[in-house]
Design a protein around this motif. Structure first.
Motif, mmCIF file in Angstrom:
data_model
loop_
_atom_site.group_PDB
_atom_site.id
_atom_site.type_symbol
_atom_site.label_atom_id
_atom_site.label_comp_id
_atom_site.label_asym_id
_atom_site.label_seq_id
_atom_site.Cartn_x
_atom_site.Cartn_y
_atom_site.Cartn_z
ATOM 1 N N VAL A 22 14.924 27.917 -51.709
ATOM 2 C CA VAL A 22 13.481 27.924 -51.460
ATOM 3 C C VAL A 22 13.013 26.503 -51.165
ATOM 4 O O VAL A 22 13.381 25.563 -51.883
ATOM 5 C CB VAL A 22 12.724 28.483 -52.685
ATOM 6 N N PRO A 23 12.212 26.297 -50.130
ATOM 7 C CA PRO A 23 11.722 24.941 -49.824
ATOM 8 C C PRO A 23 10.862 24.376 -50.952
ATOM 9 O O PRO A 23 10.017 25.079 -51.512
ATOM 10 C CB PRO A 23 10.889 25.134 -48.547
ATOM 11 N N TRP A 24 11.083 23.135 -51.285
ATOM 12 C CA TRP A 24 10.286 22.443 -52.291
ATOM 13 C C TRP A 24 8.941 21.994 -51.716
ATOM 14 O O TRP A 24 7.936 21.961 -52.419
ATOM 15 C CB TRP A 24 11.069 21.242 -52.792
ATOM 16 N N GLU A 25 8.919 21.680 -50.437
ATOM 17 C CA GLU A 25 7.718 21.164 -49.812
ATOM 18 C C GLU A 25 6.667 22.260 -49.631
ATOM 19 O O GLU A 25 6.993 23.424 -49.487
ATOM 20 C CB GLU A 25 8.053 20.551 -48.443
ATOM 21 N N ARG A 26 5.400 21.868 -49.662
ATOM 22 C CA ARG A 26 4.268 22.740 -49.394
ATOM 23 C C ARG A 26 4.251 23.954 -50.336
ATOM 24 O O ARG A 26 3.939 25.080 -49.927
ATOM 25 C CB ARG A 26 4.263 23.193 -47.934
ATOM 26 N N GLY A 47 2.234 24.666 -52.865
ATOM 27 C CA GLY A 47 0.925 25.264 -53.067
ATOM 28 C C GLY A 47 0.532 26.192 -51.936
ATOM 29 O O GLY A 47 0.013 27.290 -52.158
ATOM 30 N N GLU A 48 0.805 25.775 -50.721
ATOM 31 C CA GLU A 48 0.504 26.616 -49.559
ATOM 32 C C GLU A 48 1.336 27.890 -49.583
ATOM 33 O O GLU A 48 0.841 28.991 -49.273
ATOM 34 C CB GLU A 48 0.783 25.821 -48.287
ATOM 35 N N GLN A 49 2.616 27.763 -49.941
ATOM 36 C CA GLN A 49 3.472 28.945 -50.032
ATOM 37 C C GLN A 49 2.962 29.912 -51.106
ATOM 38 O O GLN A 49 2.992 31.132 -50.923
ATOM 39 C CB GLN A 49 4.905 28.534 -50.366
ATOM 40 N N LEU A 50 2.503 29.362 -52.240
ATOM 41 C CA LEU A 50 2.028 30.229 -53.314
ATOM 42 C C LEU A 50 0.794 31.019 -52.882
ATOM 43 O O LEU A 50 0.656 32.192 -53.234
ATOM 44 C CB LEU A 50 1.715 29.402 -54.560
ATOM 45 N N GLU A 51 -0.098 30.395 -52.130
ATOM 46 C CA GLU A 51 -1.267 31.122 -51.645
ATOM 47 C C GLU A 51 -0.837 32.339 -50.818
ATOM 48 O O GLU A 51 -1.381 33.443 -50.979
ATOM 49 C CB GLU A 51 -2.160 30.196 -50.811
ATOM 50 N N GLN A 52 0.139 32.156 -49.943
ATOM 51 C CA GLN A 52 0.608 33.280 -49.129
ATOM 52 C C GLN A 52 1.334 34.303 -49.987
ATOM 53 O O GLN A 52 1.190 35.524 -49.763
ATOM 54 C CB GLN A 52 1.530 32.781 -48.010
ATOM 55 N N TRP A 53 2.099 33.842 -50.973
ATOM 56 C CA TRP A 53 2.781 34.750 -51.893
ATOM 57 C C TRP A 53 1.756 35.635 -52.601
ATOM 58 O O TRP A 53 1.929 36.852 -52.703
ATOM 59 C CB TRP A 53 3.589 33.948 -52.908
ATOM 60 N N LEU A 54 0.688 35.026 -53.083
ATOM 61 C CA LEU A 54 -0.349 35.782 -53.781
ATOM 62 C C LEU A 54 -1.037 36.775 -52.858
ATOM 63 O O LEU A 54 -1.335 37.908 -53.253
ATOM 64 C CB LEU A 54 -1.377 34.823 -54.376
ATOM 65 N N ASP A 55 -1.294 36.356 -51.615
ATOM 66 C CA ASP A 55 -1.906 37.275 -50.656
ATOM 67 C C ASP A 55 -1.049 38.524 -50.485
ATOM 68 O O ASP A 55 -1.548 39.657 -50.480
ATOM 69 C CB ASP A 55 -2.087 36.595 -49.297
#
Length: 306
Positions: free
Chosen positions: A131-135, A137-145
């Motif tokens: 899993v990419p370490w970078e970005r 927070g942005e990935q989590l927003e999409q995960w939650l969506d």
């Protein structure tokens, strides 16, 4: 004050017998919730120091059971206690798969699940999970969506840059509607803003009370900005306690100290105005048997609820 206990999961406690014994007994004692954590490896040469003590990961973490397997076992031998994660590192798992597992746990526990999510702190684990370490927070927003769509929509469809779900039926849905409570870990401004904007609560740690109150104001402002009810948010204070026979210096409490010191700290957080507070205490690093763990848990509960 609501009270939670870390259920046996790691080190000497990583056995099914310990899980079932402590889960049953904690419910009988009157604990409100049982919690697990998420750890997949202990690197020999870590890229990041452990966020506590001298930076060395606790020796007990070398053996670690899967958090949702442990909660499923605890669910099977209890009837009342809530079952929570503090925290799941959500990005290690595809949202469609983890949402299914969490839904299943909510169903088999008859709606007792609290979903605590975090981003972790160790780059070695992210690389091992692919899993990419970078970005993050942005990935989590999409995960939650994606996850909230799976939990809430009759017809599920998600089109994101990392995960895409074609129009589909995904059943069953969680018992708790529109989804199980979502609590987020984290202390950065971005993490605190996310709690206020789309969480049901904050998974915090045993920090000095002034630090907690300052961060809680960030959460409340974010909730107000998002048009949400800040008073409805809750706080879970996790303490990984190492018990001492004599009082520890004040600057080491609550992570070290007598049961009385830890109880006094937790009672103080409940009076500090950081939402509805639940204490979550982990005794797995300071005891070596289920009996010792339960003795400490009972003594703490008596002090928190005299």
């Amino acid at each position: 004050m609501r009270t939670g206990l870390a259920v046996p999961q790691y080190g000497a406690f990583a056995t099914p017998e310990a899980v079932t014994e402590v889960a049953r007994a904690a419910e009988e004692l009157g604990y409100d919730s049982l919690w697990t954590a998420d750890r997949i490896l202990t690197p020999r040469h870590p890229k990041d120091p452990y966020p506590g003590g001298d930076g060395t990961m606790p020796e007990e973490y070398r053996t670690f059971l899967d958090p949702l397997t442990v909660l499923t076992l605890a669910a099977a031998v209890t009837e009342r206690v809530r079952l929570g994660t503090s925290t799941l590192n959500a990005l290690w798992y595809a949202p469609i798969l983890l949402a299914r597992t969490l839904t299943s746990l909510d169903v088999v526990s008859h709606g007792r699940l609290d979903v605590g999510i975090g981003l972790g702190w160790m780059r070695d684990e992210y690389r091992a999970a692919g899993v990419p370490w970078e970005r993050r927070g942005e990935q989590l927003e999409q995960w939650l969506d994606a996850a909230e769509t799976i939990w809430g929509s009759a017809e599920v469809c998600h089109d994101g840059t990392r995960w895409a779900i074609p129009p589909s039926s995904i059943e069953p849905k969680p018992v708790q509607r529109p989804r199980p409570p979502l609590l987020f870990g984290g202390f950065s401004p971005g993490a605190l803003e996310r709690i206020g904007r789309r969480g049901d609560g904050w998974l915090s740690a045993g920090l000095p009370v002034p630090a907690l109150t300052g961060m809680w104001e960030t959460v409340r402002r974010a909730a107000d900005t998002a048009g949400r009810d800040a008073d409805a948010l809750r706080t879970v204070i996790r303490v990984n306690a190492r018990l001492t026979d004599t009082p520890a210096p004040a600057d080491r409490v609550p992570n070290e100290g007598t049961v009385a010191q830890i109880a006094d700290y937790l009672l103080g957080t409940a009076e500090a105005g950081i939402g509805e507070v639940e204490a979550l205490v982990d005794f797995q690093q300071t005891t070596s048997t289920p009996g010792q763990l339960l003795d400490a848990a009972e003594e703490l509960l008596k002090r928190l609820r005299p």
